[in-house]
Design an enzyme around this catalytic site. Sequence first.
Site, PDB file in Angstrom:
ATOM      1  N   CYS A 158       0.908  -1.054  -0.095  1.00 40.54           N
ATOM      2  CA  CYS A 158       0.102   0.220   0.049  1.00 40.54           C
ATOM      3  C   CYS A 158       0.932   1.378   0.004  1.00 40.54           C
ATOM      4  CB  CYS A 158      -0.910   0.084   1.230  1.00 40.54           C
ATOM      5  SG  CYS A 158      -2.154  -1.248   1.161  1.00 40.54           S
ATOM      6  N   ASN A 159       1.962   1.154   0.417  1.00 44.12           N
ATOM      7  CA  ASN A 159       2.845   2.427   0.495  1.00 44.12           C
ATOM      8  C   ASN A 159       3.507   2.622  -0.903  1.00 44.12           C
ATOM      9  OD1 ASN A 159       4.405  -0.039   1.696  1.00 44.12           O
ATOM     10  ND2 ASN A 159       5.983   1.173   0.721  1.00 44.12           N
TER      11      ASN A 159
END
Length: 371
Positions: A158-159
């Site tokens: 997700c980052n």
Amino acid sequence: MDTSLDSLCVPDECQNQAPLFNSRPIICGIGTATSPFSYSQGELLEFFRVKDRRVRSLFLNSAIERRYLTLPPVDGDGCPLLETQGELLNKHRNCSLELGARAIRTCLENARVSVADISYLCCTTTTGFLTPGLTAFFCRDLKLREDCVRLDVVGMGCNAGLNALSATAAWAHANPGKLAVMLCVETCSAAYVFDGTMRTAVVNSLFGDGAAAVAVTTKREMGSTGPEIQKFSSLIITEAIEAMRFDWDDSHGKFSFFLDPDIPYVIGANVEKTITTLLRGTGIRQSEIAHWVVHSGGKKVIDALRVNLGLSAYDLRHTTGVLRDYGNLSSGSFLFSYQRLIDEDKVTSGDYGIMISMGPGSTIESALIKW
């Protein structure tokens, strides 16, 4: 680690082009895309015939109303069929190429440029693996230039959107006037396991399909109303390296995503340090940040971030809105929030903004932008 774009070199022949080129990269366009069909949490519970009260409660109390997904086929009785890992990888490839192409085209239209203008393409995904990577297929399908520089960022989670944006901004900074495009494309429908456990139920209640692309350049007229990317900062919390992971599950013969229940506390305890590092040396105080563009990681994660940074519900209105309407879109979530901020049309010249994404590592990424 923090990275200022001022430290990157600009070719000598471009030093005297101030009227044409900005010293920092500018986000000059945005485009998003989702799967064709969306479902309420209640509809998904009925589709998968979930009866367990704990799992139903998890879905119905997630602060998510709808998600865009590509559901599995059903048998003659309407029961969803289990998909093999090979079928899921095919879903990842087909859906990602379709979603990604739409996001890129919308982004280019928004930036008022054409496919022929793209000199650099960076794609990030975590929901499947391909060799050659997605960038090669987009070069073929969209007929990009044969000398287009490519970068595939796979598996960061997700980052990854801000990691990829950092690389894209650095390339744009080093190649003044040329157009770079960064795409986040996640077919989370290709990363589900259904076994009735709470471990898989947490994941199944949260993620959705989506793609988001941004165009980046130093060319002034192209990015006349977009924000400058000023600085990036990264923080990896290695003691929580196992808290978010996508690993092989022998019992199911496929990959399975795992989220530790302590993730909100890990993020909350470390996010202030991330923002302090980001703003260090800029002369800017957190109170001067007008806009917060944050990954929609989940209700508890958003609450932990809000409390630990002293933000209001209004500050994170776009983040909670994206979670409500799309769920967690993995690497592209923060760009859906950015899209909503732009559509709101309340940004004024001189405003500062901070982008934040969180993911496996455990990692918190941030970026400082200015209009």
